[in-house]
Design an enzyme around this catalytic site. Structure first.
Site, PDB file in Angstrom:
ATOM      1  N   GLU A  18       0.835  -1.196   0.000  1.00  0.00           N
ATOM      2  CA  GLU A  18       0.000   0.000   0.000  1.00  0.00           C
ATOM      3  C   GLU A  18       0.874   1.251   0.000  1.00  0.00           C
ATOM      4  O   GLU A  18       1.958   1.263   0.588  1.00  0.00           O
ATOM      5  CB  GLU A  18      -0.918   0.004   1.225  1.00  0.00           C
ATOM      6  N   CYS A  63       3.384   8.530   0.853  1.00  0.00           N
ATOM      7  CA  CYS A  63       4.038   7.604   1.779  1.00  0.00           C
ATOM      8  C   CYS A  63       4.199   6.273   1.055  1.00  0.00           C
ATOM      9  O   CYS A  63       3.208   5.612   0.742  1.00  0.00           O
ATOM     10  CB  CYS A  63       3.181   7.456   3.039  1.00  0.00           C
ATOM     11  N   CYS A 102       6.722  -6.733   6.908  1.00  0.00           N
ATOM     12  CA  CYS A 102       7.884  -6.237   7.651  1.00  0.00           C
ATOM     13  C   CYS A 102       8.299  -7.281   8.670  1.00  0.00           C
ATOM     14  O   CYS A 102       7.442  -7.980   9.224  1.00  0.00           O
ATOM     15  CB  CYS A 102       7.528  -4.924   8.360  1.00  0.00           C
ATOM     16  N   CYS A 117       7.276  -4.571  15.379  1.00  0.00           N
ATOM     17  CA  CYS A 117       6.872  -3.550  16.357  1.00  0.00           C
ATOM     18  C   CYS A 117       5.449  -3.838  16.836  1.00  0.00           C
ATOM     19  O   CYS A 117       4.567  -4.131  16.041  1.00  0.00           O
ATOM     20  CB  CYS A 117       6.962  -2.158  15.737  1.00  0.00           C
ATOM     21  N   CYS A 173       2.163  -1.887  15.350  1.00  0.00           N
ATOM     22  CA  CYS A 173       2.082  -1.718  13.891  1.00  0.00           C
ATOM     23  C   CYS A 173       1.407  -2.913  13.240  1.00  0.00           C
ATOM     24  O   CYS A 173       1.811  -4.065  13.447  1.00  0.00           O
ATOM     25  CB  CYS A 173       3.493  -1.537  13.325  1.00  0.00           C
ATOM     26  N   GLY A 175       7.096  -1.881   5.690  1.00  0.00           N
ATOM     27  CA  GLY A 175       8.476  -2.340   5.657  1.00  0.00           C
ATOM     28  C   GLY A 175       9.452  -1.409   6.344  1.00  0.00           C
ATOM     29  O   GLY A 175       9.158  -0.251   6.621  1.00  0.00           O
ATOM     30  N   GLU A 176      10.633  -1.927   6.615  1.00  0.00           N
ATOM     31  CA  GLU A 176      11.751  -1.181   7.190  1.00  0.00           C
ATOM     32  C   GLU A 176      12.739  -0.866   6.064  1.00  0.00           C
ATOM     33  O   GLU A 176      13.397  -1.776   5.533  1.00  0.00           O
ATOM     34  CB  GLU A 176      12.431  -2.013   8.278  1.00  0.00           C
ATOM     35  N   SER A 216      12.627   6.639   6.703  1.00  0.00           N
ATOM     36  CA  SER A 216      12.501   6.283   8.117  1.00  0.00           C
ATOM     37  C   SER A 216      13.271   5.008   8.438  1.00  0.00           C
ATOM     38  O   SER A 216      13.599   4.220   7.547  1.00  0.00           O
ATOM     39  CB  SER A 216      11.025   6.096   8.486  1.00  0.00           C
ATOM     40  N   SER A 231      12.386   5.997  14.297  1.00  0.00           N
ATOM     41  CA  SER A 231      11.294   5.586  15.174  1.00  0.00           C
ATOM     42  C   SER A 231      11.868   5.346  16.569  1.00  0.00           C
ATOM     43  O   SER A 231      12.595   4.378  16.785  1.00  0.00           O
ATOM     44  CB  SER A 231      10.645   4.308  14.634  1.00  0.00           C
ATOM     45  N   HIS A 242      10.014   6.225  20.136  1.00  0.00           N
ATOM     46  CA  HIS A 242       8.858   5.724  20.882  1.00  0.00           C
ATOM     47  C   HIS A 242       9.073   5.461  22.372  1.00  0.00           C
ATOM     48  O   HIS A 242       8.089   5.346  23.104  1.00  0.00           O
ATOM     49  CB  HIS A 242       8.265   4.475  20.214  1.00  0.00           C
ATOM     50  N   HIS A 296      -2.951   4.957  16.836  1.00  0.00           N
ATOM     51  CA  HIS A 296      -4.182   4.485  16.216  1.00  0.00           C
ATOM     52  C   HIS A 296      -4.374   3.031  16.644  1.00  0.00           C
ATOM     53  O   HIS A 296      -3.558   2.163  16.319  1.00  0.00           O
ATOM     54  CB  HIS A 296      -4.092   4.603  14.691  1.00  0.00           C
ATOM     55  N   CYS A 339      -0.792   6.233  10.426  1.00  0.00           N
ATOM     56  CA  CYS A 339       0.456   5.624  10.907  1.00  0.00           C
ATOM     57  C   CYS A 339       0.189   4.325  11.654  1.00  0.00           C
ATOM     58  O   CYS A 339      -0.615   4.286  12.593  1.00  0.00           O
ATOM     59  CB  CYS A 339       1.163   6.622  11.825  1.00  0.00           C
TER      60      CYS A 339
END
Length: 349
Positions: A98, A111, A118, A122, A125, A163-164, A195, A217, A219, A293, A336
């Site tokens: 996506e 984006c 991934c 995390c 996510c 993905g990373e 990112s 990232s 957090h 979210h 996100c």
């Protein structure tokens, strides 16, 4: 379609030198490679036959050699009440990804995804919950930019989709080269942000070889707590990540930011503000606070707008430039942490 995508050779994703080699292989002069680059990256053609300054014979040879332009249109689009659009693409290996188009006044951000799924895992996510499918090629990354109807309106690109990026560093670097090269899309690198969760060797390579912005990232500033949210902490601790970043030059146009999703009762206390200040002291950077979210079956919860404002104010008062990122596309699961193609992956089996 899956087998077709596997066997075709895409021109999208190739460097100028690679396009010159393709030209020579079909009996053209090498300068035809630059003509193909112009057709693909600037004119965004979808078919080899649209390259009208190549001879009919050359175009026939390209087709017979299984060489295609490689621009693949999205197979689905969802539109949010706020104007955000989420595009679904099929990958060459039969998976799905996506990309999210975010209009905002004079700005329009895309984006993009760098992997199908991934493997960072995390806890907050949906992509991480989906698991890892495969890496995207540079062509599949760049295609997300070329193939959406709003391509000409874009002002910014962020590698913050599925993905990373540092886990697929070779293809991400190839994609960035195409996006920024004069023979490619010709974008300024300051319009692109990549990112990472903090994969140090690849992160350092990105900073060495490009001039794009970096978003990390974060957090949670405390190792044990961050490990509970982000398994990558076991391999690359946030203190190590920040120490590696202190050796880089962020004094000019390049920007360093830290993404910080705020979880109620987890990372939103005065202690966490103080930990962030200690961790980032003296580093030229900014913090982007992000509302969480909610995802299904997760104990994590977001905080109120008032609590977000309090944390933002505390960090700014302590000398760290902090902004709160607006939430976009939540109603279509485009915000996100919400990107996932698990339903499509299971439906294709």
């Amino acid at each position: 379609m899956e087998n077709e995508l596997k066997t075709e050779e895409w021109l999208v994703g190739k460097s100028l030198q690679e396009l010159k080699r393709v030209a020579e292989e079909v009996g053209l002069k090498s300068f035809a490679g630059r003509q193909m680059a112009d057709w693909i990256y600037k004119k965004r053609v979808a078919e080899v036959d649209e390259m009208t300054n190549l001879s009919l014979e050359a175009r026939r040879r390209l087709r017979e050699g299984g060489i295609v332009a490689g621009r693949i249109d999205p197979c689905e689009v969802q539109v949010s009440v706020d104007g955000t659009k989420k595009y679904l693409f099929q990958t060459r290996r039969g998976g799905y990804i996506e990309a999210v188009y975010i209009p905002d006044g004079d700005r329009a951000t895309l984006c993009v995804s760098s992997q199908a799924g991934c493997r960072m895992g995390c806890r907050f996510c949906m992509t991480g919950r989906q698991g890892f499918g495969h890496h995207l090629t540079a062509g599949e990354i760049v295609n997300q930019v070329l193939a959406i109807p709003e391509a000409e309106r874009l002002t910014n690109i962020v590698f913050m989709g599925m993905g990373e990026p540092m886990d697929n560093i070779e293809e991400v670097l190839r994609a960035v080269e195409i996006l920024t090269a004069e023979w490619g899309l010709g974008w300024s690198p300051t319009r692109i942000t990549v990112s990472t969760v903090g994969v140090i060797p690849a992160m350092e390579r990105l900073l060495r070889e490009t001039k794009v912005h970096l978003a990390v990232s974060l957090h949670d500033p405390f190792r044990e707590e961050r490990r509970e949210l982000m398994p990558v902490e076991n391999r690359y601790g946030i203190e190590q990540v920040v120490e590696a970043l202190r050796k880089q030059d962020f004094a000019h146009q390049r920007r360093l930011s830290f993404e910080y999703i705020v979880f109620k009762g987890v990372n939103d206390s005065k202690r966490h503000v103080e930990g962030l200040v200690r961790l980032l002291k003296g580093l030229a950077c900014r913090i982007n606070l992000i509302r969480f979210h909610a995802i299904p079956e997760s104990p994590l919860r977001g905080v109120s707008p008032e609590e977000m404002k309090r944390m933002n104010g505390a960090l700014n008062a302590a000398g760290i430039l902090t902004t709160t990122r607006g939430s976009r596309g939540e109603d279509i699961l485009a915000a996100c942490g919400l990107l996932s193609t698990l339903a499509q992956e299971e439906g294709s089996k």
